[in-house]
Design a protein around this motif. Structure first.
Motif, mmCIF file in Angstrom:
data_model
loop_
_atom_site.group_PDB
_atom_site.id
_atom_site.type_symbol
_atom_site.label_atom_id
_atom_site.label_comp_id
_atom_site.label_asym_id
_atom_site.label_seq_id
_atom_site.Cartn_x
_atom_site.Cartn_y
_atom_site.Cartn_z
ATOM 1 N N ASP A 131 9.249 54.831 8.173
ATOM 2 C CA ASP A 131 8.728 53.477 7.918
ATOM 3 C C ASP A 131 9.345 52.893 6.648
ATOM 4 O OD1 ASP A 131 7.209 53.825 10.125
ATOM 5 O OD2 ASP A 131 5.282 53.931 9.098
ATOM 6 N N PHE A 178 -0.119 51.872 -2.055
ATOM 7 C CA PHE A 178 -1.082 51.656 -3.140
ATOM 8 C C PHE A 178 -1.753 52.993 -3.456
ATOM 9 C CE2 PHE A 178 -4.829 49.095 -4.842
ATOM 10 C CZ PHE A 178 -4.098 48.497 -5.858
ATOM 11 N N LYS A 219 -10.234 52.293 2.414
ATOM 12 C CA LYS A 219 -10.288 53.501 1.575
ATOM 13 C C LYS A 219 -10.800 53.174 0.167
ATOM 14 C CE LYS A 219 -6.728 56.983 0.549
ATOM 15 N NZ LYS A 219 -5.337 57.273 0.957
ATOM 16 N N GLY A 234 3.788 61.258 -12.206
ATOM 17 C CA GLY A 234 2.460 60.779 -12.580
ATOM 18 C C GLY A 234 2.400 59.263 -12.530
ATOM 19 N N THR A 263 -0.800 56.793 -5.719
ATOM 20 C CA THR A 263 -0.661 57.127 -7.142
ATOM 21 C C THR A 263 0.196 56.096 -7.871
ATOM 22 O OG1 THR A 263 -0.823 59.467 -6.602
ATOM 23 C CG2 THR A 263 0.115 58.925 -8.750
ATOM 24 N N VAL A 264 1.392 55.861 -7.372
ATOM 25 C CA VAL A 264 2.325 54.998 -8.109
ATOM 26 C C VAL A 264 2.004 53.517 -7.893
ATOM 27 C CG1 VAL A 264 4.746 54.484 -8.583
ATOM 28 C CG2 VAL A 264 4.101 56.783 -7.858
ATOM 29 N N ARG A 322 -2.251 52.205 4.591
ATOM 30 C CA ARG A 322 -2.622 52.673 5.934
ATOM 31 C C ARG A 322 -4.068 52.315 6.230
ATOM 32 N NH1 ARG A 322 0.242 58.325 5.302
ATOM 33 N NH2 ARG A 322 -1.151 58.251 3.533
ATOM 34 N N ASP A 323 -4.910 52.457 5.171
ATOM 35 C CA ASP A 323 -6.347 52.285 5.381
ATOM 36 C C ASP A 323 -6.930 51.341 4.314
ATOM 37 O OD1 ASP A 323 -9.027 52.474 5.696
ATOM 38 O OD2 ASP A 323 -9.186 54.610 5.149
ATOM 39 N N GLU A 383 4.487 65.435 -4.319
ATOM 40 C CA GLU A 383 4.790 64.547 -3.214
ATOM 41 C C GLU A 383 3.682 64.635 -2.165
ATOM 42 O OE1 GLU A 383 7.699 62.485 -3.121
ATOM 43 O OE2 GLU A 383 7.396 63.158 -5.163
ATOM 44 N N ARG A 387 -10.722 53.369 -3.672
ATOM 45 C CA ARG A 387 -9.584 53.601 -4.570
ATOM 46 C C ARG A 387 -10.080 53.689 -6.002
ATOM 47 N NH1 ARG A 387 -5.191 53.006 -1.191
ATOM 48 N NH2 ARG A 387 -5.883 52.117 0.777
HETATM 49 P P1 NAP Z 1 0.765 58.431 -2.367
HETATM 50 O O1 NAP Z 1 -0.172 58.589 -3.494
HETATM 51 O O2 NAP Z 1 0.688 59.356 -1.213
HETATM 52 O O3 NAP Z 1 0.595 56.904 -1.832
HETATM 53 C C1 NAP Z 1 1.214 56.450 -0.674
HETATM 54 C C2 NAP Z 1 0.697 55.049 -0.353
HETATM 55 O O4 NAP Z 1 1.433 54.532 0.729
HETATM 56 C C3 NAP Z 1 -0.787 55.003 0.057
HETATM 57 O O5 NAP Z 1 -1.370 53.835 -0.457
HETATM 58 C C4 NAP Z 1 -0.724 54.934 1.583
HETATM 59 O O6 NAP Z 1 -1.802 54.198 2.146
HETATM 60 C C5 NAP Z 1 0.556 54.156 1.805
HETATM 61 N N1 NAP Z 1 1.249 54.526 3.037
HETATM 62 C C6 NAP Z 1 1.839 55.704 3.331
HETATM 63 N N2 NAP Z 1 2.439 55.638 4.544
HETATM 64 C C7 NAP Z 1 2.225 54.387 4.999
HETATM 65 C C8 NAP Z 1 2.586 53.715 6.180
HETATM 66 N N3 NAP Z 1 3.305 54.310 7.137
HETATM 67 N N4 NAP Z 1 2.207 52.414 6.331
HETATM 68 C C9 NAP Z 1 1.464 51.809 5.381
HETATM 69 N N5 NAP Z 1 1.096 52.401 4.224
HETATM 70 C C10 NAP Z 1 1.479 53.677 4.045
HETATM 71 O O7 NAP Z 1 2.278 58.469 -2.864
HETATM 72 P P2 NAP Z 1 2.823 58.288 -4.370
HETATM 73 O O8 NAP Z 1 2.644 59.567 -5.121
HETATM 74 O O9 NAP Z 1 2.325 57.027 -4.944
HETATM 75 O O10 NAP Z 1 4.409 58.184 -4.098
HETATM 76 C C11 NAP Z 1 4.989 57.029 -3.553
HETATM 77 C C12 NAP Z 1 6.504 57.112 -3.664
HETATM 78 O O11 NAP Z 1 6.875 57.218 -5.036
HETATM 79 C C13 NAP Z 1 7.138 58.322 -2.969
HETATM 80 O O12 NAP Z 1 8.368 57.963 -2.437
HETATM 81 C C14 NAP Z 1 7.325 59.324 -4.105
HETATM 82 O O13 NAP Z 1 8.397 60.205 -3.872
HETATM 83 C C15 NAP Z 1 7.656 58.391 -5.233
HETATM 84 N N6 NAP Z 1 7.367 58.917 -6.570
HETATM 85 C C16 NAP Z 1 6.161 59.466 -6.839
HETATM 86 C C17 NAP Z 1 5.898 59.940 -8.119
HETATM 87 C C18 NAP Z 1 4.585 60.552 -8.494
HETATM 88 O O14 NAP Z 1 4.475 61.054 -9.613
HETATM 89 N N7 NAP Z 1 3.581 60.529 -7.622
HETATM 90 C C19 NAP Z 1 6.899 59.854 -9.108
HETATM 91 C C20 NAP Z 1 8.144 59.276 -8.786
HETATM 92 C C21 NAP Z 1 8.358 58.803 -7.522
HETATM 93 P P3 NAP Z 1 -3.342 54.681 1.998
HETATM 94 O O15 NAP Z 1 -3.675 54.466 0.539
HETATM 95 O O16 NAP Z 1 -4.135 53.796 2.899
HETATM 96 O O17 NAP Z 1 -3.359 56.128 2.396
#
Ligand code: NAP
Ligand code: HSE
Length: 453
Positions: A104, A26, A66, A322, A28-29, A62-63, A209, A68
């Motif tokens: 995971d 939960f 947090k 994004g 960015t995406v 994870r938390d 990332e 949001r």
């Molecule tokens: P992010 O903002 O870092 O969010 C990760 C989320 O996953 C957070 O809610 C985190 O929890 C949770 N999390 C991480 N590890 C965990 C675990 N071991 N157990 C339980 N919860 C866990 O990442 P994001 O940018 O959204 O990206 C997510 C995926 O989409 C990635 O694979 C990335 O490559 C892909 N993606 C991202 C984008 C982009 O623009 N950001 C674009 C295309 C694809 P907490 O909130 O509690 O920390």
């Protein structure tokens, strides 16, 4: 028995019931998916004739405590930190993996497939590194993995290649497929920002990332290139077999020098099938002509040029990262997964269709090059480098040593060579000798000069 089990699942999620989503991640995406469904859920249901109603049933983080930002009220009971509970929850029919990483995330996706729950993921690292295992499981369980968001954010390139280009032999892809790198290069070029400052901006905007090293060392783009190549050529690609370098070594000198010659510097992914059916796959900082359409891809935008033998050249352009653009692709996959569940249409997703294929060794790939040497400036340096290049029969089209006006007599300077097209292996051999010269202070930096069709 198998048929009965499937029928049981279908009865549970009959065509027009609301489908529960287990949202793993939960950030960015993930929060973008929540917002998009809140905003456009009814629109989606209407557009699917009432047959795809989606609601988020459980959220893994994870938390849970947090704070949001930019998210409406989410009932606390929806959160869990136990992925097994999320996958096993009978109210979850489709599992969305958006936590990132390959450990995971692998367990979650594998468990969902074993539970016959379709998976939607944006995790290119997971699929490029461990896709062979996961897609085998997907086939075995007849349960799809959808991954539109894994390549080029909001651009629907996966579905386009899978569906619209199915009748084409794909001759090549070339593209800008990492928004963070493109954003950083743009900010360094247009606003004179340092690399670090530009990266910090990209992180704040949610483009990078969780481990931004993957963005800047080229591996995020490489993971996407592996997915595109696997879709187009049908064989599993070992990440170790492709050539990847990132933008960490790009300096303002390179950007300005490129500009003065009518080029721009871009992190370019090139995937090309050769006549012997070997596939060239590489990701490198590259000089491309300002007149090329890819040169005008700025900021977080991505563009993928696809050359099909029937369709010819097509260009797909849009936001490559994004919150909302990526959520758009995830939601499209959710609708597809929902439709498939409702209609019992079975497996949909990527399946390799041939076991063997051959990645062209990078030494056999040819382009022209820009090489920057860090030299101790003394008479004869250019001649010494040029002599070694000539011995390797590599032509020089230009050489230049930009003078630092603040220190015109500097002892250590950058010296730039522009080299004619030759196989990369030949260049590597020559550079290994050049590096032994006592005037060379560090490993030469090599960028490709691409002549794109
Ligand atoms: P992010 O903002 O870092 O969010 C990760 C989320 O996953 C957070 O809610 C985190 O929890 C949770 N999390 C991480 N590890 C965990 C675990 N071991 N157990 C339980 N919860 C866990 O990442 P994001 O940018 O959204 O990206 C997510 C995926 O989409 C990635 O694979 C990335 O490559 C892909 N993606 C991202 C984008 C982009 O623009 N950001 C674009 C295309 C694809 P907490 O909130 O509690 O920390
Ligand atoms: N970090 C990735 C990028 C996100 O910047 O392109 C989209 O995959």
């Amino acid at each position: 028995m198998e048929k009965l089990r499937r029928l049981g699942t279908l009865r549970f999620v009959n065509a027009c019931s609301s489908l529960g989503i287990g949202l793993a991640g939960f950030g960015t995406v993930g929060s973008g998916v929540w917002n998009t469904l809140e905003r456009n859920g009814e629109l989606i249901t209407g557009r699917t004739g009432g047959c795809v109603q989606l609601h988020i049933a459980k959220i893994l983080v994870r938390d849970p405590a947090k704070a949001r930002a930019n998210i409406g009220e989410v009932p606390a009971a929806m959160f869990t930190t136990d992925w097994r509970a999320l996958v096993a929850d009978p109210a979850v029919h489709i599992v969305v993996e958006l936590i990132g990483g390959t450990t995971d995330a692998f367990e979650i996706v594998a468990a969902a497939l074993r539970a016959k729950k379709p998976v939607v993921t944006g995790n290119k690292a997971l699929l490029a590194e461990r896709g062979v295992e996961l897609f085998a499981l997907s086939k075995e369980t007849n349960t799809p993995i959808h991954f539109e968001a894994a390549v080029a954010g909001g651009i629907p390139i996966i579905r386009t290649v899978q569906d619209s280009f199915i009748g084409n032999r794909i001759l090549s892809f070339s593209g800008i497929i990492n928004g963070t790198s493109n954003y950083i290069l743009g900010r360094m070029t247009d606003a004179g920002l340092t690399f670090e400052a530009a990266l910090a901006e990209a992180q704040a905007l949610g483009y990078a990332e969780a481990d931004p090293a993957l963005d800047v060392n080229g591996w995020d783009a490489a993971h996407k290139a592996i997915l595109l190549a696997t879709l187009a050529y049908g064989f599993p690609i070992d990440p170790a077999s492709i050539h990847v370098s990132g933008i960490e070594q790009v300096r303002p000198t390179d950007i300005h020098f490129a500009k003065s010659l009518g080029y721009v510097v871009k992190l370019l992914a090139v995937i090309r099938e050769h006549p012997d059916r070997s596939v060239e796959i590489r990701v490198q900082p590259s000089f491309i002509a300002k007149s090329n359409i890819l040169a005008s891809v700025h900021g977080v935008f991505n563009a993928v040029a696809v050359h099909g033998d029937a369709a010819g050249e097509s260009l797909f352009y849009g936001r490559g990262a994004g919150q909302d653009p990526t959520a758009s692709s995830v939601v499209a996959d959710l609708v597809e997964a929902g439709r498939a569940l409702g209609n019992a249409s079975g497996h949909r997703g990527f399946l390799p269709y041939r076991e063997n294929g051959h990645v062209l060794p990078v030494r056999e790939t040819s382009t022209a090059y820009y090489v920057r040497f860090d030299v101790t400036d003394r008479p004869g340096v250019i001649a010494e480098i040029a002599k070694i290049l000539a011995e390797h029969r590599i032509g020089i089209s230009g050489t230049h040593s930009p003078v630092n006006p603040a220190n015109p007599d500097a002892e250590f300077v950058d010296m730039v060579f522009l080299l004619h097209t030759c196989p990369f292996g030949k260049l590597q051999d020559a550079l290994a000798e050049v590096e032994k010269l006592d005037c060379i202070n560090s490993e030469p930096v090599v960028f490709r000069i691409e002549s794109l069709g």
